[in-house]
Design a protein around this motif. Structure first.
Motif, PDB file in Angstrom:
ATOM      1  N   TYR A 142      -4.471  -6.132   1.890  1.00 29.79           N
ATOM      2  CA  TYR A 142      -4.503  -6.337   3.334  1.00 29.79           C
ATOM      3  C   TYR A 142      -4.913  -5.030   3.981  1.00 29.79           C
ATOM      4  CZ  TYR A 142      -2.702  -7.171   8.086  1.00 29.79           C
ATOM      5  OH  TYR A 142      -2.576  -7.307   9.450  1.00 29.79           O
ATOM      6  N   TYR A 143      -5.818  -5.090   4.947  1.00 29.17           N
ATOM      7  CA  TYR A 143      -6.219  -3.900   5.679  1.00 29.17           C
ATOM      8  C   TYR A 143      -5.970  -4.118   7.169  1.00 29.17           C
ATOM      9  CZ  TYR A 143     -10.431  -6.554   6.876  1.00 29.17           C
ATOM     10  OH  TYR A 143     -11.290  -7.512   7.342  1.00 29.17           O
ATOM     11  N   SER A 144      -5.623  -3.045   7.861  1.00 27.85           N
ATOM     12  CA  SER A 144      -5.332  -3.134   9.290  1.00 27.85           C
ATOM     13  C   SER A 144      -5.836  -1.885   9.993  1.00 27.85           C
ATOM     14  CB  SER A 144      -3.819  -3.266   9.516  1.00 27.85           C
ATOM     15  OG  SER A 144      -3.499  -3.215  10.890  1.00 27.85           O
ATOM     16  N   GLU A 145      -6.639  -2.106  11.046  1.00 29.69           N
ATOM     17  CA  GLU A 145      -7.117  -1.029  11.900  1.00 29.69           C
ATOM     18  C   GLU A 145      -6.553  -1.281  13.299  1.00 29.69           C
ATOM     19  OE1 GLU A 145     -11.404   0.194  11.209  1.00 29.69           O
ATOM     20  OE2 GLU A 145     -11.392  -1.877  10.463  1.00 29.69           O
ATOM     21  N   PRO A 146      -5.448  -0.656  13.661  1.00 27.88           N
ATOM     22  CA  PRO A 146      -4.786  -0.993  14.928  1.00 27.88           C
ATOM     23  C   PRO A 146      -5.591  -0.633  16.173  1.00 27.88           C
ATOM     24  CG  PRO A 146      -3.789   0.937  13.926  1.00 27.88           C
ATOM     25  CD  PRO A 146      -4.720   0.372  12.915  1.00 27.88           C
ATOM     26  N   ILE A 147      -6.398   0.416  16.111  1.00 24.47           N
ATOM     27  CA  ILE A 147      -7.132   0.856  17.298  1.00 24.47           C
ATOM     28  C   ILE A 147      -8.162  -0.185  17.712  1.00 24.47           C
ATOM     29  CG2 ILE A 147      -8.734   2.592  18.195  1.00 24.47           C
ATOM     30  CD1 ILE A 147      -7.266   4.673  16.560  1.00 24.47           C
ATOM     31  N   VAL A 148      -8.850  -0.758  16.722  1.00 22.04           N
ATOM     32  CA  VAL A 148      -9.893  -1.748  17.032  1.00 22.04           C
ATOM     33  C   VAL A 148      -9.408  -3.173  16.796  1.00 22.04           C
ATOM     34  CG1 VAL A 148     -11.776  -0.152  16.588  1.00 22.04           C
ATOM     35  CG2 VAL A 148     -10.864  -1.522  14.707  1.00 22.04           C
ATOM     36  N   GLU A 149      -8.125  -3.326  16.473  1.00 28.30           N
ATOM     37  CA  GLU A 149      -7.502  -4.639  16.263  1.00 28.30           C
ATOM     38  C   GLU A 149      -8.275  -5.469  15.240  1.00 28.30           C
ATOM     39  OE1 GLU A 149      -7.022  -6.440  20.102  1.00 28.30           O
ATOM     40  OE2 GLU A 149      -5.372  -5.111  20.655  1.00 28.30           O
ATOM     41  N   ASN A 150      -8.538  -4.837  14.108  1.00 31.32           N
ATOM     42  CA  ASN A 150      -9.260  -5.491  13.026  1.00 31.32           C
ATOM     43  C   ASN A 150      -8.365  -5.519  11.794  1.00 31.32           C
ATOM     44  OD1 ASN A 150     -11.390  -6.597  11.495  1.00 31.32           O
ATOM     45  ND2 ASN A 150     -11.991  -4.560  10.796  1.00 31.32           N
ATOM     46  N   SER A 151      -8.218  -6.675  11.172  1.00 33.15           N
ATOM     47  CA  SER A 151      -7.366  -6.790   9.992  1.00 33.15           C
ATOM     48  C   SER A 151      -7.791  -7.993   9.168  1.00 33.15           C
ATOM     49  CB  SER A 151      -5.890  -6.923  10.387  1.00 33.15           C
ATOM     50  OG  SER A 151      -5.673  -8.121  11.128  1.00 33.15           O
ATOM     51  N   GLY A 152      -7.287  -8.055   7.940  1.00 32.57           N
ATOM     52  CA  GLY A 152      -7.605  -9.202   7.104  1.00 32.57           C
ATOM     53  C   GLY A 152      -7.282  -8.962   5.651  1.00 32.57           C
ATOM     54  N   PHE A 153      -7.502  -9.987   4.820  1.00 31.85           N
ATOM     55  CA  PHE A 153      -7.299  -9.920   3.382  1.00 31.85           C
ATOM     56  C   PHE A 153      -8.644  -9.935   2.670  1.00 31.85           C
ATOM     57  CE2 PHE A 153      -3.118 -11.542   4.577  1.00 31.85           C
ATOM     58  CZ  PHE A 153      -2.278 -10.876   3.692  1.00 31.85           C
ATOM     59  N   LEU A 154      -8.718  -9.191   1.561  1.00 35.11           N
ATOM     60  CA  LEU A 154      -9.893  -9.209   0.700  1.00 35.11           C
ATOM     61  C   LEU A 154      -9.439  -9.119  -0.754  1.00 35.11           C
ATOM     62  CD1 LEU A 154     -12.236  -6.698   2.584  1.00 35.11           C
ATOM     63  CD2 LEU A 154     -12.613  -9.167   2.371  1.00 35.11           C
ATOM     64  N   ASP A 155     -10.276  -9.606  -1.659  1.00 28.87           N
ATOM     65  CA  ASP A 155      -9.999  -9.427  -3.081  1.00 28.87           C
ATOM     66  C   ASP A 155      -9.998  -7.936  -3.403  1.00 28.87           C
ATOM     67  OD1 ASP A 155      -9.898 -12.159  -3.436  1.00 28.87           O
ATOM     68  OD2 ASP A 155     -11.975 -12.315  -4.125  1.00 28.87           O
ATOM     69  N   THR A 156      -9.112  -7.532  -4.296  1.00 25.43           N
ATOM     70  CA  THR A 156      -8.968  -6.109  -4.616  1.00 25.43           C
ATOM     71  C   THR A 156     -10.031  -5.689  -5.623  1.00 25.43           C
ATOM     72  OG1 THR A 156      -6.585  -6.290  -4.226  1.00 25.43           O
ATOM     73  CG2 THR A 156      -7.366  -4.317  -5.359  1.00 25.43           C
ATOM     74  N   THR A 157     -11.155  -5.238  -5.094  1.00 25.00           N
ATOM     75  CA  THR A 157     -12.254  -4.722  -5.909  1.00 25.00           C
ATOM     76  C   THR A 157     -12.722  -3.399  -5.311  1.00 25.00           C
ATOM     77  OG1 THR A 157     -13.987  -5.799  -4.600  1.00 25.00           O
ATOM     78  CG2 THR A 157     -13.021  -7.074  -6.424  1.00 25.00           C
ATOM     79  N   GLU A 158     -13.385  -2.607  -6.133  1.00 20.84           N
ATOM     80  CA  GLU A 158     -13.921  -1.342  -5.626  1.00 20.84           C
ATOM     81  C   GLU A 158     -14.945  -1.597  -4.522  1.00 20.84           C
ATOM     82  OE1 GLU A 158     -15.219   1.758  -8.121  1.00 20.84           O
ATOM     83  OE2 GLU A 158     -13.488   1.680  -9.475  1.00 20.84           O
ATOM     84  N   ALA A 159     -15.755  -2.636  -4.671  1.00 22.52           N
ATOM     85  CA  ALA A 159     -16.774  -2.934  -3.668  1.00 22.52           C
ATOM     86  C   ALA A 159     -16.138  -3.250  -2.313  1.00 22.52           C
ATOM     87  CB  ALA A 159     -17.637  -4.107  -4.124  1.00 22.52           C
ATOM     88  N   ASN A 160     -15.064  -4.033  -2.304  1.00 21.25           N
ATOM     89  CA  ASN A 160     -14.406  -4.375  -1.039  1.00 21.25           C
ATOM     90  C   ASN A 160     -13.706  -3.168  -0.430  1.00 21.25           C
ATOM     91  OD1 ASN A 160     -15.184  -7.047  -0.877  1.00 21.25           O
ATOM     92  ND2 ASN A 160     -13.397  -7.809  -1.979  1.00 21.25           N
ATOM     93  N   ALA A 169     -12.236   2.590  11.301  1.00 15.64           N
ATOM     94  CA  ALA A 169     -12.020   3.568  12.366  1.00 15.64           C
ATOM     95  C   ALA A 169     -11.099   4.672  11.832  1.00 15.64           C
ATOM     96  CB  ALA A 169     -11.404   2.877  13.576  1.00 15.64           C
ATOM     97  N   ALA A 170     -10.623   5.531  12.728  1.00 16.15           N
ATOM     98  CA  ALA A 170      -9.857   6.698  12.300  1.00 16.15           C
ATOM     99  C   ALA A 170      -8.448   6.364  11.824  1.00 16.15           C
ATOM    100  CB  ALA A 170      -9.781   7.712  13.434  1.00 16.15           C
ATOM    101  N   GLU A 171      -7.929   5.201  12.162  1.00 19.25           N
ATOM    102  CA  GLU A 171      -6.609   4.794  11.688  1.00 19.25           C
ATOM    103  C   GLU A 171      -6.778   3.556  10.822  1.00 19.25           C
ATOM    104  OE1 GLU A 171      -3.960   6.493  12.205  1.00 19.25           O
ATOM    105  OE2 GLU A 171      -4.379   7.732  13.949  1.00 19.25           O
ATOM    106  N   LEU A 172      -6.266   3.625   9.587  1.00 20.65           N
ATOM    107  CA  LEU A 172      -6.417   2.515   8.660  1.00 20.65           C
ATOM    108  C   LEU A 172      -5.182   2.430   7.779  1.00 20.65           C
ATOM    109  CD1 LEU A 172      -8.168   0.306   7.205  1.00 20.65           C
ATOM    110  CD2 LEU A 172      -8.981   2.159   5.711  1.00 20.65           C
ATOM    111  N   MET A 173      -4.713   1.213   7.557  1.00 23.30           N
ATOM    112  CA  MET A 173      -3.620   0.961   6.630  1.00 23.30           C
ATOM    113  C   MET A 173      -4.075  -0.041   5.582  1.00 23.30           C
ATOM    114  SD  MET A 173       0.183  -0.646   7.333  1.00 23.30           S
ATOM    115  CE  MET A 173      -0.472  -2.330   7.467  1.00 23.30           C
TER     116      MET A 173
END
Length: 225
Positions: A142-160, A169-173
């Motif tokens: 799961y990735y979350s960018e709170p500043i731009v309100e972008n988030s979602g799930f992706l398969d765990t691969t190096e490409a993703n 953006a500058a803040e990412l979880m």
């Protein structure tokens, strides 16, 4: 899902965390060594500031540890190098800035050696990130960018992971699907924060080859002061 954790220097890092997270480490993003002559070949004029993009770092860059830079600059601690970096990007108030350390760092960054990734999770961490995010059987992250309100799930691969890091953006979880592990970028900084539910993350951090400082009850996000 877990919301982004905003860390301030009013209280220690561990005090900011949801109760299920018991361990934290500060990961030092590696410096970037490009091939000899790379900057000269890329620069259009002698005044142009050149910095490799994400793809160039992955294809041609080599990681250089903070300890190696500390040795070349004569710094005794990671905190001195942290102060030098923060001072050089004007990210500290005057009373905390250390121009002497910043000048020493600048004088020793010669040739095609560049600062670590600022604000972002280092591209050099991607292979280890895949291992950790899959560690407990999760297949998605799961990735979350709170500043731009972008988030979602992706398969765990190096490409993703490369795609998310390149566009972030500058803040990412980042967290695995089970939310056992969390990675966070830190604004105006050259570190990432790693959180875990496991009480002892020393073996994992060392096994991944990360250069890190483990947090205790007195460790603040302003760890360098």
């Amino acid at each position: 899902m877990l919301e982004y954790i905003w860390l301030d220097d009013e209280s220690p890092i561990l005090k900011h965390l949801p109760v299920e997270y018991t361990s934290a480490a500060i990961l030092f993003s590696p410096f970037i060594q490009m091939p000899e002559g790379w900057e000269k070949a890329e620069r259009k004029n002698e005044y142009e500031h050149i910095y490799p993009n994400d793809q160039e770092v992955r294809e041609k860059g080599k990681a250089v540890t903070w300890k190696e830079i500390m040795s070349s600059c004569g710094f005794q601690t990671h905190a001195e190098l942290g102060l030098a970096l923060k001072t050089s990007i004007f990210a500290l108030r005057d009373e905390y800035a250390r121009e002497d350390l910043a000048e020493r760092l600048h004088a020793n960054l010669k040739g095609d050696l560049f600062y670590p990734s600022e604000d972002h999770i280092s591209n050099f961490h991607i292979p280890a990130l895949v291992k950790v995010l899959r560690y407990n059987g999760s297949n998605r992250f799961y990735y979350s960018e709170p500043i731009v309100e972008n988030s979602g799930f992706l398969d765990t691969t190096e490409a993703n992971l490369r795609m998310v890091l390149d566009e972030a953006a500058a803040e990412l979880m980042l967290t695995d699907e089970k939310m056992d592990f969390v990675f966070m970028s830190v604004y105006d900084s050259f570190i990432n924060v790693f959180l875990a539910k496991d009480e002892n993350i020393h073996d994992m951090v060392q096994g991944m080859g990360w250069e890190a400082m483990f947090c205790d009850e007195s460790t603040y996000i302003s760890w360098y002061r």
